[in-house]
Design a protein around this motif. Sequence first.
Motif, PDB file in Angstrom:
ATOM      1  N   SER A  22       0.827  -1.210   0.000  1.00 17.56           N
ATOM      2  CA  SER A  22       0.000   0.000   0.000  1.00 17.56           C
ATOM      3  C   SER A  22       0.861   1.259   0.000  1.00 17.56           C
ATOM      4  N   SER A  26       1.089   3.978  -3.108  1.00 16.62           N
ATOM      5  CA  SER A  26       0.733   5.386  -2.887  1.00 16.62           C
ATOM      6  C   SER A  26       1.912   6.305  -3.181  1.00 16.62           C
ATOM      7  N   ILE A  57      -2.781  10.015  -0.337  1.00 21.18           N
ATOM      8  CA  ILE A  57      -3.379   9.569   0.924  1.00 21.18           C
ATOM      9  C   ILE A  57      -4.672   8.801   0.671  1.00 21.18           C
ATOM     10  N   ILE A  58      -5.470   9.286  -0.284  1.00 15.86           N
ATOM     11  CA  ILE A  58      -6.717   8.598  -0.642  1.00 15.86           C
ATOM     12  C   ILE A  58      -6.412   7.195  -1.161  1.00 15.86           C
ATOM     13  N   SER A  61      -5.337   4.844   1.571  1.00 15.13           N
ATOM     14  CA  SER A  61      -6.481   4.440   2.396  1.00 15.13           C
ATOM     15  C   SER A  61      -7.314   3.368   1.709  1.00 15.13           C
ATOM     16  N   SER A  65      -7.787  -0.451   3.191  1.00 13.41           N
ATOM     17  CA  SER A  65      -9.127  -0.972   3.452  1.00 13.41           C
ATOM     18  C   SER A  65      -9.405  -2.207   2.612  1.00 13.41           C
TER      19      SER A  65
END
Length: 284
Positions: A22, A26, A57-58, A61, A65
């Motif tokens: 992740s 990003s 950041i989006i 996230s 998730s």
Amino acid sequence: MNNFFSKPFPFIEKRRYRILASIIFSVFILIFLEIFQPFGMSEIEKNKSLFIAGYSIINFSVMISGFFLLPCIFKRFFDYDNWTIGRTFVFTIYHFIIMVLLNWIYNSTVGLGIIQQKSLFYFLFSTIAVGITPTFILFLLMEKYLTKTNERFAADITDNIYKINKNNEETRICILSRNKNENIEIDLNDFLCLKAEGNYLIVYYRHDEIVKSKIIRNSITSIEEQLNKFSKVKRCHRSFLVNLNNVVKVDGNARNLSLHISKLEFTIPVSRDFPKEMIRDFST
């Protein structure tokens, strides 16, 4: 095409690797946006890097998730032992769609008056056009590389199996059940494997050269501790304990290795956490 999507493919199971993936993704997005500045980002005059960091950041996230929440919600879909390229592709498309939606909302709210506004369709088309082809190619290359690597390793092990003399020393073992009348006493060489099924274990063994099975009540961890003094009895998977002396062939695909035992109708999966050197050792 259907055969390609049904091919085995590994899923990232370790928590630290999911977090690392992740972060890497990003950071890649952050660098990509900083360099190419699509969607009119080059026209931003103030706090450009800070605004671009919002997209990163989006995306982080969404990745987190997806890795941690979705497997808890859709447990049947996230069957890691049967994970395929097709499921990986669906998992990736999900991330694409959610990222596009959230990035568009971010662009239309926080970016209002800062950056040129684009439609949701534009965001969707641009993201998929840029990302879907390299993603598909990456899946293809990874599947071929992992398959060839495991197949080559499995072939080497299988060749060695027929060149060695297995340990034929007769040693009696007793596989204990929580119900004492279910205890199984057999020769070590006749023990093939056992499979965990909930609170029960299915023990597979030979009797007069015929493969038999018996269900006992116990945990695989308990039996593993009972037999840990025997170097060839190993827990190769969370649900399987196997006698490596009875393995006659090893297969490999992109996801994992599989062990074949003579006259056993199923193959035994090998967890990716299981040291490959241990399989190599039993055949040398």
